[in-house]
Design a protein around this motif. Structure first.
Motif, PDB file in Angstrom:
ATOM      1  N   GLY A 260       2.426  11.182  -3.409  1.00 17.65           N
ATOM      2  CA  GLY A 260       3.754  11.613  -2.991  1.00 17.65           C
ATOM      3  C   GLY A 260       4.052  13.075  -3.259  1.00 17.65           C
ATOM      4  O   GLY A 260       4.825  13.709  -2.529  1.00 17.65           O
ATOM      5  N   SER A 261       3.420  13.640  -4.299  1.00 14.91           N
ATOM      6  CA  SER A 261       3.649  15.058  -4.609  1.00 14.91           C
ATOM      7  C   SER A 261       2.909  15.979  -3.638  1.00 14.91           C
ATOM      8  O   SER A 261       3.204  17.174  -3.577  1.00 14.91           O
ATOM      9  CB  SER A 261       3.208  15.365  -6.044  1.00 14.91           C
ATOM     10  N   TYR A 262       1.932  15.444  -2.903  1.00 13.64           N
ATOM     11  CA  TYR A 262       1.162  16.226  -1.928  1.00 13.64           C
ATOM     12  C   TYR A 262       1.678  16.043  -0.504  1.00 13.64           C
ATOM     13  O   TYR A 262       1.845  17.003   0.239  1.00 13.64           O
ATOM     14  CB  TYR A 262      -0.305  15.800  -1.949  1.00 13.64           C
ATOM     15  N   PHE A 263       1.873  14.787  -0.115  1.00 18.72           N
ATOM     16  CA  PHE A 263       2.021  14.456   1.297  1.00 18.72           C
ATOM     17  C   PHE A 263       3.477  14.270   1.706  1.00 18.72           C
ATOM     18  O   PHE A 263       4.279  13.709   0.955  1.00 18.72           O
ATOM     19  CB  PHE A 263       1.253  13.175   1.628  1.00 18.72           C
ATOM     20  N   GLU A 264       3.790  14.710   2.913  1.00 22.29           N
ATOM     21  CA  GLU A 264       5.103  14.474   3.493  1.00 22.29           C
ATOM     22  C   GLU A 264       5.255  12.983   3.831  1.00 22.29           C
ATOM     23  O   GLU A 264       4.271  12.278   4.041  1.00 22.29           O
ATOM     24  CB  GLU A 264       5.268  15.302   4.770  1.00 22.29           C
TER      25      GLU A 264
ATOM     26  N   MET B 148       0.828  -1.221   0.000  1.00 20.88           N
ATOM     27  CA  MET B 148       0.000   0.000   0.000  1.00 20.88           C
ATOM     28  C   MET B 148       0.854   1.260   0.000  1.00 20.88           C
ATOM     29  O   MET B 148       0.513   2.250  -0.635  1.00 20.88           O
ATOM     30  CB  MET B 148      -0.925   0.003   1.224  1.00 20.88           C
ATOM     31  N   LYS B 149       1.993   1.204   0.719  1.00 23.45           N
ATOM     32  CA  LYS B 149       2.831   2.392   0.834  1.00 23.45           C
ATOM     33  C   LYS B 149       3.330   2.853  -0.529  1.00 23.45           C
ATOM     34  O   LYS B 149       3.344   4.059  -0.833  1.00 23.45           O
ATOM     35  CB  LYS B 149       4.009   2.129   1.770  1.00 23.45           C
ATOM     36  N   GLU B 150       3.738   1.902  -1.376  1.00 23.62           N
ATOM     37  CA  GLU B 150       4.251   2.256  -2.693  1.00 23.62           C
ATOM     38  C   GLU B 150       3.174   2.935  -3.527  1.00 23.62           C
ATOM     39  O   GLU B 150       3.444   3.924  -4.237  1.00 23.62           O
ATOM     40  CB  GLU B 150       4.756   1.004  -3.423  1.00 23.62           C
ATOM     41  N   GLU B 151       1.940   2.444  -3.450  1.00 22.46           N
ATOM     42  CA  GLU B 151       0.842   3.043  -4.212  1.00 22.46           C
ATOM     43  C   GLU B 151       0.511   4.442  -3.691  1.00 22.46           C
ATOM     44  O   GLU B 151       0.214   5.351  -4.466  1.00 22.46           O
ATOM     45  CB  GLU B 151      -0.391   2.136  -4.144  1.00 22.46           C
ATOM     46  N   LEU B 152       0.552   4.605  -2.371  1.00 22.65           N
ATOM     47  CA  LEU B 152       0.320   5.927  -1.788  1.00 22.65           C
ATOM     48  C   LEU B 152       1.383   6.922  -2.249  1.00 22.65           C
ATOM     49  O   LEU B 152       1.069   8.060  -2.612  1.00 22.65           O
ATOM     50  CB  LEU B 152       0.310   5.841  -0.264  1.00 22.65           C
ATOM     51  N   LEU B 153       2.626   6.491  -2.252  1.00 22.25           N
ATOM     52  CA  LEU B 153       3.713   7.366  -2.693  1.00 22.25           C
ATOM     53  C   LEU B 153       3.542   7.738  -4.160  1.00 22.25           C
ATOM     54  O   LEU B 153       3.738   8.899  -4.544  1.00 22.25           O
ATOM     55  CB  LEU B 153       5.059   6.681  -2.465  1.00 22.25           C
ATOM     56  N   ALA B 154       3.177   6.762  -4.984  1.00 22.39           N
ATOM     57  CA  ALA B 154       3.012   7.023  -6.416  1.00 22.39           C
ATOM     58  C   ALA B 154       1.859   7.980  -6.686  1.00 22.39           C
ATOM     59  O   ALA B 154       1.929   8.818  -7.587  1.00 22.39           O
ATOM     60  CB  ALA B 154       2.791   5.702  -7.163  1.00 22.39           C
ATOM     61  N   THR B 155       0.807   7.873  -5.888  1.00 24.15           N
ATOM     62  CA  THR B 155      -0.399   8.671  -6.136  1.00 24.15           C
ATOM     63  C   THR B 155      -0.379  10.004  -5.406  1.00 24.15           C
ATOM     64  O   THR B 155      -0.788  11.034  -5.955  1.00 24.15           O
ATOM     65  CB  THR B 155      -1.652   7.879  -5.706  1.00 24.15           C
TER      66      THR B 155
ATOM     67  N   GLY C  18       1.089  19.587   3.900  1.00 23.59           N
ATOM     68  CA  GLY C  18       0.666  18.864   2.709  1.00 23.59           C
ATOM     69  C   GLY C  18      -0.795  18.456   2.762  1.00 23.59           C
ATOM     70  O   GLY C  18      -1.515  18.558   1.768  1.00 23.59           O
ATOM     71  N   TRP C  19      -1.236  18.000   3.934  1.00 21.12           N
ATOM     72  CA  TRP C  19      -2.638  17.613   4.101  1.00 21.12           C
ATOM     73  C   TRP C  19      -3.553  18.833   3.997  1.00 21.12           C
ATOM     74  O   TRP C  19      -4.587  18.783   3.339  1.00 21.12           O
ATOM     75  CB  TRP C  19      -2.833  16.910   5.438  1.00 21.12           C
ATOM     76  N   ARG C  20      -3.174  19.940   4.621  1.00 23.10           N
ATOM     77  CA  ARG C  20      -3.977  21.175   4.543  1.00 23.10           C
ATOM     78  C   ARG C  20      -4.141  21.617   3.096  1.00 23.10           C
ATOM     79  O   ARG C  20      -5.249  21.926   2.659  1.00 23.10           O
ATOM     80  CB  ARG C  20      -3.326  22.298   5.355  1.00 23.10           C
ATOM     81  N   ASN C  21      -3.040  21.654   2.370  1.00 20.04           N
ATOM     82  CA  ASN C  21      -3.105  22.089   0.972  1.00 20.04           C
ATOM     83  C   ASN C  21      -3.960  21.147   0.133  1.00 20.04           C
ATOM     84  O   ASN C  21      -4.725  21.576  -0.732  1.00 20.04           O
ATOM     85  CB  ASN C  21      -1.695  22.171   0.383  1.00 20.04           C
ATOM     86  N   TYR C  22      -3.820  19.858   0.403  1.00 20.31           N
ATOM     87  CA  TYR C  22      -4.594  18.857  -0.341  1.00 20.31           C
ATOM     88  C   TYR C  22      -6.085  19.029  -0.090  1.00 20.31           C
ATOM     89  O   TYR C  22      -6.897  19.011  -1.022  1.00 20.31           O
ATOM     90  CB  TYR C  22      -4.145  17.457   0.074  1.00 20.31           C
TER      91      TYR C  22
END
Length: 210
Positions: free
Chosen positions: A10-14, A1-8, A119-123
């Motif tokens: 990663g540009s938003y979240f720390e 799951m971590k790899e998919e989260l990073l791919a999707t 990152g979460w706030r901006n998202y």
């Protein structure tokens, strides 16, 4: 799951936020056509889409539905977030348009992450803005476009989110989404077929050139 989260995302979240989502979130794989949220439900978690598409609908007093917008990869539902923040019941219905993979995040983490992660706030703020823009487009479409153009826009969006030029919805299902009658939808589809924009088959519509 971590790899998919990073791919999707990663540009938003720390990275620490990604780690928390992995720890707190629940990975779900839902087939097309499933209702994942319904009107009147209290919302306990919010979806972060890793793949697939979800359509979000509103229902009037007679029980007729209107398609508001689609959620796609990398998105979440701001209406859901608003209900979470206000601890109110859902006023929308969410149905998977395609097979969908998502991470469900507990609502109690929302406020914590708003304070903790930029990152979460901006998202979240960007998600609100995107959904507002889509709702305004829906209102404009109903108010200013004739049904012919609304149907064309609907079919184009359907092809885009499913990545498939074969639309397998019935005429009645399309009518529900557009808040009109099956007879009208069938007539307009026949018109588009005569214009060689699509081909009508028994179980699907082949979009050729819209």
């Amino acid at each position: 799951m971590k790899e998919e989260l990073l791919a999707t995302f990663g540009s938003y979240f720390e990275q620490p936020l990604i780690d928390e989502i992995v720890e707190e979130g629940k990975l779900m794989e839902v087939p097309a056509g499933e209702t994942i949220m319904d009107i009147g439900q209290y919302i306990r978690s919010i979806p972060l889409l890793l793949s697939g598409a979800i359509k979000v609908l509103r229902e009037d007093e007679e029980g007729d539905e209107l398609l508001l917008y689609y959620l796609e990869q990398g998105e979440t539902c701001s209406v859901t977030m608003a209900c979470c923040m206000g601890q109110t019941k859902s006023e929308i219905r969410a149905i998977t348009e395609t097979d969908t993979k998502m991470v469900m995040v507990p609502v109690q983490k929302m406020e914590e992450w708003m304070a903790k992660y930029k990152g979460w706030r901006n998202y979240v703020l960007e998600s609100y803005q995107n959904r507002l823009n889509e709702l305004l487009l829906t209102v404009d479409s109903i108010a200013f476009k004739n049904l012919d153009q609304r149907l064309v826009d609907y079919l184009k969006k359907k092809v885009e989110v499913t990545n498939d030029d074969h639309i397998r919805n019935t005429h009645q299902e399309i009518a529900y989404d557009l808040h009109t009658s099956r007879v009208v939808v069938s007539r307009l589809l026949k018109k588009l077929e005569k214009m060689k924009k699509l081909v009508l088959h028994r179980n699907y519509i082949h979009v050729v050139d819209l």
